[in-house]
Enzyme design. Structure first.
Site, PDB file in Angstrom:
ATOM      1  N   GLY A  30       0.960  -1.236  -0.023  1.00 35.43           N
ATOM      2  CA  GLY A  30      -0.114   0.138  -0.117  1.00 35.43           C
ATOM      3  C   GLY A  30       1.002   1.337  -0.084  1.00 35.43           C
ATOM      4  O   GLY A  30       2.163   1.388  -0.178  1.00 35.43           O
ATOM      5  N   GLN A  31       0.227   2.538   0.082  1.00 25.10           N
ATOM      6  CA  GLN A  31       1.040   3.745   0.091  1.00 25.10           C
ATOM      7  C   GLN A  31       1.715   3.844   0.996  1.00 25.10           C
ATOM      8  O   GLN A  31       3.092   4.241   0.858  1.00 25.10           O
ATOM      9  CB  GLN A  31      -0.276   4.761   0.337  1.00 25.10           C
ATOM     10  CG  GLN A  31       0.603   6.170   0.067  1.00 25.10           C
ATOM     11  CD  GLN A  31      -0.459   7.226   0.567  1.00 25.10           C
ATOM     12  OE1 GLN A  31      -1.424   7.337   1.062  1.00 25.10           O
ATOM     13  NE2 GLN A  31       0.030   8.558   0.027  1.00 25.10           N
ATOM     14  N   ASP A  53       2.216  -9.028   1.317  1.00 24.33           N
ATOM     15  CA  ASP A  53       0.636  -8.561   0.856  1.00 24.33           C
ATOM     16  C   ASP A  53       0.155  -9.607   0.288  1.00 24.33           C
ATOM     17  O   ASP A  53       0.648 -10.496   0.065  1.00 24.33           O
ATOM     18  CB  ASP A  53       1.151  -7.446  -0.257  1.00 24.33           C
ATOM     19  CG  ASP A  53       0.258  -6.463  -0.444  1.00 24.33           C
ATOM     20  OD1 ASP A  53       0.062  -5.282   0.301  1.00 24.33           O
ATOM     21  OD2 ASP A  53      -0.893  -6.806  -0.984  1.00 24.33           O
ATOM     22  N   ARG A  55      -0.825  -9.751  -2.835  1.00 25.18           N
ATOM     23  CA  ARG A  55      -0.537 -10.121  -4.166  1.00 25.18           C
ATOM     24  C   ARG A  55       0.991 -10.044  -4.104  1.00 25.18           C
ATOM     25  O   ARG A  55       1.698  -9.401  -3.637  1.00 25.18           O
ATOM     26  CB  ARG A  55      -0.889  -9.290  -5.187  1.00 25.18           C
ATOM     27  CG  ARG A  55      -2.422  -9.078  -5.194  1.00 25.18           C
ATOM     28  CD  ARG A  55      -3.031  -8.158  -6.079  1.00 25.18           C
ATOM     29  NE  ARG A  55      -4.518  -8.107  -5.962  1.00 25.18           N
ATOM     30  CZ  ARG A  55      -5.120  -7.495  -4.975  1.00 25.18           C
ATOM     31  NH1 ARG A  55      -4.693  -6.761  -4.189  1.00 25.18           N
ATOM     32  NH2 ARG A  55      -6.411  -7.605  -5.346  1.00 25.18           N
ATOM     33  N   TYR A 159     -14.844   3.880   8.100  1.00 18.17           N
ATOM     34  CA  TYR A 159     -13.328   3.711   8.271  1.00 18.17           C
ATOM     35  C   TYR A 159     -12.897   4.316   9.670  1.00 18.17           C
ATOM     36  O   TYR A 159     -12.116   3.847  10.439  1.00 18.17           O
ATOM     37  CB  TYR A 159     -12.922   4.917   7.293  1.00 18.17           C
ATOM     38  CG  TYR A 159     -11.316   5.017   7.145  1.00 18.17           C
ATOM     39  CD1 TYR A 159     -10.281   3.973   6.934  1.00 18.17           C
ATOM     40  CD2 TYR A 159     -10.750   6.394   7.581  1.00 18.17           C
ATOM     41  CE1 TYR A 159      -9.206   4.377   6.979  1.00 18.17           C
ATOM     42  CE2 TYR A 159      -9.501   6.760   7.621  1.00 18.17           C
ATOM     43  CZ  TYR A 159      -8.568   5.483   7.609  1.00 18.17           C
ATOM     44  OH  TYR A 159      -7.317   5.951   7.468  1.00 18.17           O
ATOM     45  N   LYS A 163     -11.157   2.769  12.995  1.00 13.13           N
ATOM     46  CA  LYS A 163      -9.829   3.468  13.751  1.00 13.13           C
ATOM     47  C   LYS A 163     -10.293   3.604  15.160  1.00 13.13           C
ATOM     48  O   LYS A 163      -9.398   3.099  16.024  1.00 13.13           O
ATOM     49  CB  LYS A 163      -9.724   4.654  13.290  1.00 13.13           C
ATOM     50  CG  LYS A 163      -9.027   4.555  11.615  1.00 13.13           C
ATOM     51  CD  LYS A 163      -7.828   3.693  11.689  1.00 13.13           C
ATOM     52  CE  LYS A 163      -7.321   3.659  10.299  1.00 13.13           C
ATOM     53  NZ  LYS A 163      -6.058   2.463  10.015  1.00 13.13           N
ATOM     54  N   ILE A 189      -1.764  11.808   4.151  1.00 14.68           N
ATOM     55  CA  ILE A 189      -0.328  11.678   3.875  1.00 14.68           C
ATOM     56  C   ILE A 189      -0.046  11.752   2.228  1.00 14.68           C
ATOM     57  O   ILE A 189      -1.018  11.244   1.265  1.00 14.68           O
ATOM     58  CB  ILE A 189       0.110   9.969   3.992  1.00 14.68           C
ATOM     59  CG1 ILE A 189      -0.089   9.861   5.654  1.00 14.68           C
ATOM     60  CG2 ILE A 189       1.496   9.713   3.731  1.00 14.68           C
ATOM     61  CD1 ILE A 189       0.134   8.223   5.947  1.00 14.68           C
TER      62      ILE A 189
END
Length: 335
Positions: A30-31, A53, A55, A159, A163, A189
């Protein structure tokens, strides 16, 4: 002489601690994960940072171990931890805010499933655990400006619900089982390396790319909405500094406000136009992103992070803009 001797021993302990650390990154593609993997390998050595991950990701296997891992498979996660003698887990698996609103049930299953497995594996194998939280943990009833570390948290997105739940679970596992859980509430970010993946703050990355690529950007977020942001180098450093912090000084654990810069689309647009005066921007407001953005804080109070583990950002909007534009020009061949 005694003071010098003690100082030397302290440095040696810190050096050995870092050299012995074995890290697992869950969601490394991911990012955050794709850059954190590289960052941690530079500090702790490639062989000591296991990237995973769902993949195959060849680039993450070039300078250290990589494993295909479904974070919802606790047995497979435990197997990787045991085989590599991992003592620190970074759980970065998450469906982000805008994506999560399109499929709330999947967001809950993925976000909480990965966290539950990470907590249990950390408990069973005596690992420290880092799981990022977010400004999305706050809601429209939270104080908007300089949002305190400890305040009302009633998010209106799945989301954000994940959290807040994750913060509470992290604290529970620390108090109940002694798991060394730690977390920061990331602002949006901004990175010049990895594109974002469906968050409300994505516009603050996309605007730089379009400034170089086309000279025009259509913004999905209202012009006057403030949101806290952080540049990726500061975000990566925060992860390491918190995980290396003296646990005896941590009053809070899950999760610390951290802050760097707060701006509206108009402010970042004006900053880019100082360098690219022909750059144009218009608006096509995404109603989902608008609702989410307006429910989040304008700015966070990060006093506790500064006092408990020495957090201090190094990047501001002006310096970040220079760096973003320079890297993106090179990346797009626009030099």
């Amino acid at each position: 002489m005694c003071a010098f001797h003690n100082y030397f021993l302290s440095l040696l302990r810190n050096y050995n601690h870092k050299q012995m650390k074995r890290i697992l990154i869950v969601g490394a593609g991911g990012q955050i994960g794709s850059e954190l993997t590289v960052y941690l390998r530079k500090i702790y050595g490639g062989a000591n940072v296991v990237a995973t991950d769902m993949r195959e990701c060849k680039s993450l296997g070039e300078d250290g171990p990589f494993e295909v891992l479904n974070a919802l498979d606790a047995t497979a996660m435990a197997s990787v931890v045991a085989r590599y003698h991992v003592d620190t887990i970074f759980n970065l698996v998450a469906l982000l805010s805008a994506v999560g609103e399109r499929n709330p049930q999947m967001a809950w299953n993925v976000n909480m499933g990965a966290l539950n497995n990470s907590l249990e594996v950390a408990r069973q194998h005596h690992c420290a655990l880092f799981t990022p939280s977010s400004i999305g943990a706050f809601g429209p009833t939270s104080p908007k400006d300089k949002t305190p570390q400890d305040t009302i948290m009633q998010p209106t997105t799945i989301y954000g619900v994940c959290k807040v739940t994750g913060e509470m679970l992290g604290n529970y596992y620390h108090h109940k089982f002694g798991v060394d859980t730690r977390s920061v509430r990331f602002p949006g970010i901004i990175s010049n390396v990895t594109l974002p993946g469906g968050g409300t703050t994505d516009y603050a990355v996309e605007i730089y790319y379009e400034a170089i690529r086309s000279g025009h950007f259509t913004c999905p977020v209202p012009a006057d909405v403030y949101m806290d942001m952080i540049y990726m180098p500061d975000a990566l450093r925060a992860c390491v500094e918190l995980m290396e912090a003296d646990p005896s000084k941590l009053v809070h654990r899950n999760s610390f406000n951290i802050a760097s810069m707060s701006f509206t689309p108009e402010i970042i647009y004006a900053e880019i136009r100082k360098r690219l005066p022909d750059f144009k921007m218009n608006y096509d407001i995404d109603p989902v992103k608008r609702e989410i953005a307006e429910s989040w804080p304008n700015s966070l109070d990060d006093t506790c992070a500064r006092e408990e583990w020495g957090w201090k950002p190094e990047w501001d909007l002006s310096r970040m803009t220079d760096d973003m534009l320079a890297h993106i020009r090179t990346k797009l061949g626009k030099n």
